[in-house]
Write a protein that holds these residues in place. Sequence first.
Motif, PDB file in Angstrom:
ATOM      1  N   THR A 180      -7.096   8.923   3.874  1.00  0.00           N
ATOM      2  CA  THR A 180      -7.745   7.613   3.866  1.00  0.00           C
ATOM      3  C   THR A 180      -7.285   6.837   2.643  1.00  0.00           C
ATOM      4  N   VAL A 181      -6.904   5.578   2.868  1.00  0.00           N
ATOM      5  CA  VAL A 181      -6.440   4.715   1.783  1.00  0.00           C
ATOM      6  C   VAL A 181      -7.145   3.369   1.899  1.00  0.00           C
ATOM      7  N   ARG A 182      -7.544   2.813   0.771  1.00  0.00           N
ATOM      8  CA  ARG A 182      -8.176   1.486   0.777  1.00  0.00           C
ATOM      9  C   ARG A 182      -7.074   0.438   0.696  1.00  0.00           C
ATOM     10  N   GLN A 219     -10.508  -2.865   2.699  1.00  0.00           N
ATOM     11  CA  GLN A 219     -11.131  -1.950   3.642  1.00  0.00           C
ATOM     12  C   GLN A 219     -10.352  -0.636   3.712  1.00  0.00           C
ATOM     13  N   PRO A 220     -11.070   0.494   3.870  1.00  0.00           N
ATOM     14  CA  PRO A 220     -10.378   1.776   4.003  1.00  0.00           C
ATOM     15  C   PRO A 220      -9.770   1.918   5.393  1.00  0.00           C
ATOM     16  N   ASP A 276      -3.777  10.947  -2.714  1.00  0.00           N
ATOM     17  CA  ASP A 276      -4.070  10.257  -1.459  1.00  0.00           C
ATOM     18  C   ASP A 276      -3.636  11.071  -0.250  1.00  0.00           C
ATOM     19  N   ARG A 296      -7.772   4.982   7.863  1.00  0.00           N
ATOM     20  CA  ARG A 296      -7.388   6.390   7.986  1.00  0.00           C
ATOM     21  C   ARG A 296      -6.077   6.497   8.762  1.00  0.00           C
ATOM     22  N   ASP A 356       0.821  -1.211   0.000  1.00  0.00           N
ATOM     23  CA  ASP A 356       0.000   0.000   0.000  1.00  0.00           C
ATOM     24  C   ASP A 356       0.855   1.261   0.000  1.00  0.00           C
TER      25      ASP A 356
END
Length: 211
Positions: A85-87, A93-94, A73, A96, A65
């Motif tokens: 916030t990144v998925r 799932q996101p 982002d 934070r 990630d």
Amino acid sequence: MQDHRNTDPTAPRRVPWNKGKRIGAKPPLRPKHVWSIRTKLQIEGRTRDLAMFNLAIDNKLRGCDVVALKVEDVAPSGYAVDRATVRQKKTGQPVRFELTEQTRQAVDDYLRTATKKPGEFMFTGRRGSGRSITRRQYARLVSEWIACIGLDPHLFGTHSLRRTKATLIYRRTGNLRAVQLLLGHTKIESTVRYLGIEVDDALAIAEQVDV
């Protein structure tokens, strides 16, 4: 019944994949290690590496990630935000995370010098500006950062950066639920295993709680 297995003593033997390698969970960095690496990267003017290192410590993301981060982002308007916030690629799932002031400054300096724009990957490798740095390249960088302050790079890895802040938060607060959310784990048991919490740790926390 005849045994047809190869019993030739001269035949090459398969070497276990982990022979000579250290396996198991990689430990987190200590605060003094984090500051030493930051100082080293700042002195050497390695703007990209400093931004990447600071982001990895703050966002507590897996390596896959971290390398997939895009400019929007963390800096959708051209400047680093306080929270992002990144998925997650693994769970979908996101999650934070916060960007500390020093991380925002490092990101802003890097974006300015590298003339990065929304839509581009934050960190690109040898494959061209349209492709992100690979996880292998990221792992090599982490090993280099570790070695530059005199630590054994074989003892640490990309997960050491992911664990660093999460471990510190747990040790200071004992709040497993908060760490679970920050790491993006779906089960609290995963967080317990990830942090390597022992029974004594759990009892010490329990002793601090009065009913």
